[in-house]
Design an enzyme around this catalytic site. Sequence first.
Site, PDB file in Angstrom:
ATOM      1  N   LYS A  57      30.904  10.422 -14.386  1.00 18.81           N
ATOM      2  CA  LYS A  57      30.899   9.103 -13.741  1.00 18.81           C
ATOM      3  C   LYS A  57      29.819   8.186 -14.305  1.00 18.81           C
ATOM      4  O   LYS A  57      28.886   8.616 -14.983  1.00 18.81           O
ATOM      5  CB  LYS A  57      30.743   9.259 -12.228  1.00 18.81           C
TER       6      LYS A  57
ATOM      7  N   ARG B 171      34.558  18.750  -7.935  1.00 19.20           N
ATOM      8  CA  ARG B 171      35.751  18.088  -8.482  1.00 19.20           C
ATOM      9  C   ARG B 171      35.413  17.638  -9.896  1.00 19.20           C
ATOM     10  O   ARG B 171      34.526  16.804 -10.099  1.00 19.20           O
ATOM     11  CB  ARG B 171      36.146  16.895  -7.601  1.00 19.20           C
TER      12      ARG B 171
END
Length: 296
Positions: A242, A276
């Site tokens: 991210k 995740r």
Amino acid sequence: MEKYDYICTRIETVTRGDTMQMMQTINVRGRLMSLDKPVVMGILNATPDSFFEGSRVMAEHEIARRANQIVEEGGTIIDVGAFSTRPGAQEVTEAEESERLERALRIVRREQPQVAVSVDTFRPRVARRCIEEWGADIINDVSEGGQTGIVNTPIHEEERMFDVVADLHVPYILMSVQPAMEKMLLAFCRELQELHSLGVSDVIVDPGFGFGKTLDENYRVMAALSELQALRQPILVGVSRKSMIYRLFDSTPQDALNGTTALHVMALQAGARLLRVHDVRQAVETVTLFEKVANS
């Protein structure tokens, strides 16, 4: 101090009685999935617009290959999404999202009929069809129960996501869009209390890294992540490649694997039970090494 005392009172209300013990299993269509050892959730993006180019799969053979790769590399859950939630992503209609998800889920189910599958969506109607018709097992909701959609606006639908989860009796990943741990704990307390009152027992909390948070706020939440253990619910962490990683180094998602692994270790130390990820094998190895040290 008064605010902190209030949060503690809310947590005690939500977690009193039998729920005082941390959940170590979730019920996936009658099968208990153990979370005694942290599990890895592999990302399958059936969209051309995901922020990480390497995770995009659209053709049938690509979807099949990715589903099999996740399982072969040790993933426990396949998380299927068809609507990019990255900043600046293009809006996708409900019809288009449904079409993509139906196609992807049918392929995943054909290739991996026994694996647990979660669906990444904030639309209640879409979530219902994924569970009832296309074989998904778990709802992974990035809207914190309908508070916000892709453009941070309330979602107005006839049926709320909480009601869908309660009606279908499926595990539910409740993701926070709150920018700070204090606000997050308060919101989670309210939401968990409502979910429990509706009869929902399998709830996983996700602090929502990258959602409604600045770069620094993401790291402050990570530093305080262990406080979520007070909720006595499994914690899911999604930091894989991210912007909170690559923006820090002025790089790209393609260069963010090392930073992802470093944050995974910190998350596991803080009590995360689910990761995740895009890179399943590396995450599984991280969990194995972490457990080896922890149990030595």
